[in-house]
Write an enzyme that holds these catalytic residues in place. Structure first.
Site, PDB file in Angstrom:
ATOM      1  N   TYR A 196      39.770  44.009  41.677  1.00 36.44           N
ATOM      2  CA  TYR A 196      40.355  45.292  42.064  1.00 36.44           C
ATOM      3  C   TYR A 196      39.951  46.402  41.098  1.00 36.44           C
ATOM      4  O   TYR A 196      40.093  47.582  41.418  1.00 36.44           O
ATOM      5  CB  TYR A 196      41.885  45.220  42.095  1.00 36.44           C
ATOM      6  CG  TYR A 196      42.480  44.260  43.085  1.00 36.44           C
ATOM      7  CD1 TYR A 196      41.694  43.591  44.029  1.00 36.44           C
ATOM      8  CD2 TYR A 196      43.849  44.008  43.087  1.00 36.44           C
ATOM      9  CE1 TYR A 196      42.260  42.707  44.924  1.00 36.44           C
ATOM     10  CE2 TYR A 196      44.423  43.129  43.990  1.00 36.44           C
ATOM     11  CZ  TYR A 196      43.615  42.465  44.895  1.00 36.44           C
ATOM     12  OH  TYR A 196      44.186  41.586  45.787  1.00 36.44           O
ATOM     13  N   ASP A 226      51.130  42.682  41.761  1.00 35.42           N
ATOM     14  CA  ASP A 226      49.936  41.872  42.004  1.00 35.42           C
ATOM     15  C   ASP A 226      48.667  42.689  41.793  1.00 35.42           C
ATOM     16  O   ASP A 226      48.517  43.775  42.346  1.00 35.42           O
ATOM     17  CB  ASP A 226      49.973  41.338  43.439  1.00 35.42           C
ATOM     18  CG  ASP A 226      48.766  40.456  43.755  1.00 35.42           C
ATOM     19  OD1 ASP A 226      48.887  39.228  43.610  1.00 35.42           O
ATOM     20  OD2 ASP A 226      47.714  40.996  44.140  1.00 35.42           O
ATOM     21  N   HIS A 237      40.676  33.413  42.822  1.00 40.90           N
ATOM     22  CA  HIS A 237      40.700  34.376  43.918  1.00 40.90           C
ATOM     23  C   HIS A 237      40.094  33.828  45.213  1.00 40.90           C
ATOM     24  O   HIS A 237      40.608  34.090  46.303  1.00 40.90           O
ATOM     25  CB  HIS A 237      39.962  35.649  43.506  1.00 40.90           C
ATOM     26  CG  HIS A 237      40.420  36.871  44.226  1.00 40.90           C
ATOM     27  ND1 HIS A 237      40.480  38.104  43.638  1.00 40.90           N
ATOM     28  CD2 HIS A 237      40.856  37.061  45.497  1.00 40.90           C
ATOM     29  CE1 HIS A 237      40.927  38.994  44.514  1.00 40.90           C
ATOM     30  NE2 HIS A 237      41.156  38.387  45.654  1.00 40.90           N
ATOM     31  N   LYS A 280      44.031  37.612  39.089  1.00 45.43           N
ATOM     32  CA  LYS A 280      43.178  36.584  39.679  1.00 45.43           C
ATOM     33  C   LYS A 280      41.797  36.596  39.042  1.00 45.43           C
ATOM     34  O   LYS A 280      41.272  37.663  38.702  1.00 45.43           O
ATOM     35  CB  LYS A 280      43.033  36.825  41.191  1.00 45.43           C
ATOM     36  CG  LYS A 280      44.339  37.125  41.904  1.00 45.43           C
ATOM     37  CD  LYS A 280      44.107  37.490  43.356  1.00 45.43           C
ATOM     38  CE  LYS A 280      45.356  38.055  43.990  1.00 45.43           C
ATOM     39  NZ  LYS A 280      45.637  39.435  43.564  1.00 45.43           N
TER      40      LYS A 280
END
Length: 315
Positions: free
Chosen positions: A96, A91, A154, A121
């Site tokens: 990120y 994931d 997200h 996402k």
């Protein structure tokens, strides 16, 4: 923040292994001193992970590897190691800022792409039809992949319906095998379901021993949408790895607080994506399929619910 998370990984989470306990590839845990946690040295490598079937027929591993805060060479190494010990669900997310490292880790692992389930996402700044299409292409390029197994909105902010329309088209084109959302409350998800053409397959939300989200779980099960828990250990907040209730339950099965937590999620039908930078912990987290929590165990954990987020800064 990253420094604090690494501290949780190295210290707060684990003071439980006995001297000489074996881990994958013959590595050894060192003695870390006495604690309230009760652990097991019985940690096999390449533990098979069960799967759930999403509402579109796609199989998804029930236990995956989260990559928040894992970037650069460390992120690449951690992803490769996670795959090497048996993880197949990986994931990540645009926000990120590590999709390139995740992709490098996948390539470094040498595994066949078809054996993985990769999630990313679309972030709030990229919401809307055109921006989502562009963000998806960027994510694929950074990951070095031809398709994603799961793509999520997200957060329920911005032009959600525009993003969903773009994701529906990408799904129909075969560039995404399943589409879903993250951090949606039931009323927000219901609105999307009423306006969209394709049913969301997954809702990834905060869930752990201190925030059970029973209403969301009930709604998702009723609508055949898979619940997935981010931060299933609450990132060690509220001293989860030292919690007496989890420790006493774990003692019965010779398991750690972390393993009890993941097993509790599994028995509730929830997919989890724990994050760690330590290979030994990666392997430990996979070792949850050889015991079963009793009804009384589940009842005791129910009492831990604080019914509030442990991440107010993320709201």
């Amino acid at each position: 923040m990253k420094r604090e998370m690494d501290k949780f990984d190295r210290i707060n989470r684990r003071q439980f292994m006995q001297t000489g306990a074996k881990v994958a590839a013959g590595a050894l845990f060192a003695t870390l001193g006495a604690s309230k946690l009760f652990g097991s040295a019985k940690i096999p490598a390449l533990t098979p992970v069960n799967s759930v079937v999403l509402n579109n027929g796609l199989k998804m591993p029930v236990l995956g590897f989260g990559t928040l805060y894992l970037g650069g060479s460390e992120g690449e190494k951690c992803v490769a190691e996670a795959i090497s010990v048996g993880y197949r669900l990986i994931d990540t997310a645009t926000i990120y800022n590590n999709e390139d490292a995740v992709g490098a880790g996948i390539r470094r692992s040498g595994i066949d792409r078809e054996k993985l389930f990769v999630t990313s996402k679309v972030w709030v700044d990229d919401s809307g039809y055109e921006k989502t299409k562009k963000a998806f292409d960027t994510s694929l390029n950074k990951l070095g992949l031809d398709y994603l197994d799961l793509y999520l909105i997200h957060r329920p902010r911005g032009d959600v319906k525009g993003s969903w329309k773009a994701m529906e088209e990408l799904y129909k084109e075969g560039k995404i095998r399943a589409i879903g959302v993250s951090n949606f409350e039931p009323h927000q998800l219901r609105d999307l379901m009423e306006s969209g053409e394709i049913m969301p397959t997954v809702n990834q939300i905060e869930a752990h021993a201190f925030f059970h989200q029973p209403e969301s779980l009930e709604f998702l099960k009723k609508n055949n949408i898979q619940m997935e828990a981010w931060s299933p250990f609450a990132q060690g907040r509220n001293e989860l790895f030292y919690n007496d209730v989890l420790a006493e339950i774990g003692k019965k099965y010779n398991k750690t607080n972390a393993q009890v937590s993941l097993r509790w999620h599994y028995q509730r039908g929830i997919v989890t994506i724990p994050r760690t930078s330590q290979k030994a912990h990666m392997v430990e987290n996979l070792n949850i399929f050889d015991f079963e929590l009793s009804d009384e165990d589940m009842r005791l954990i129910t009492k831990l619910d604080l019914n509030t987020t442990q991440f107010p800064e993320w709201d």
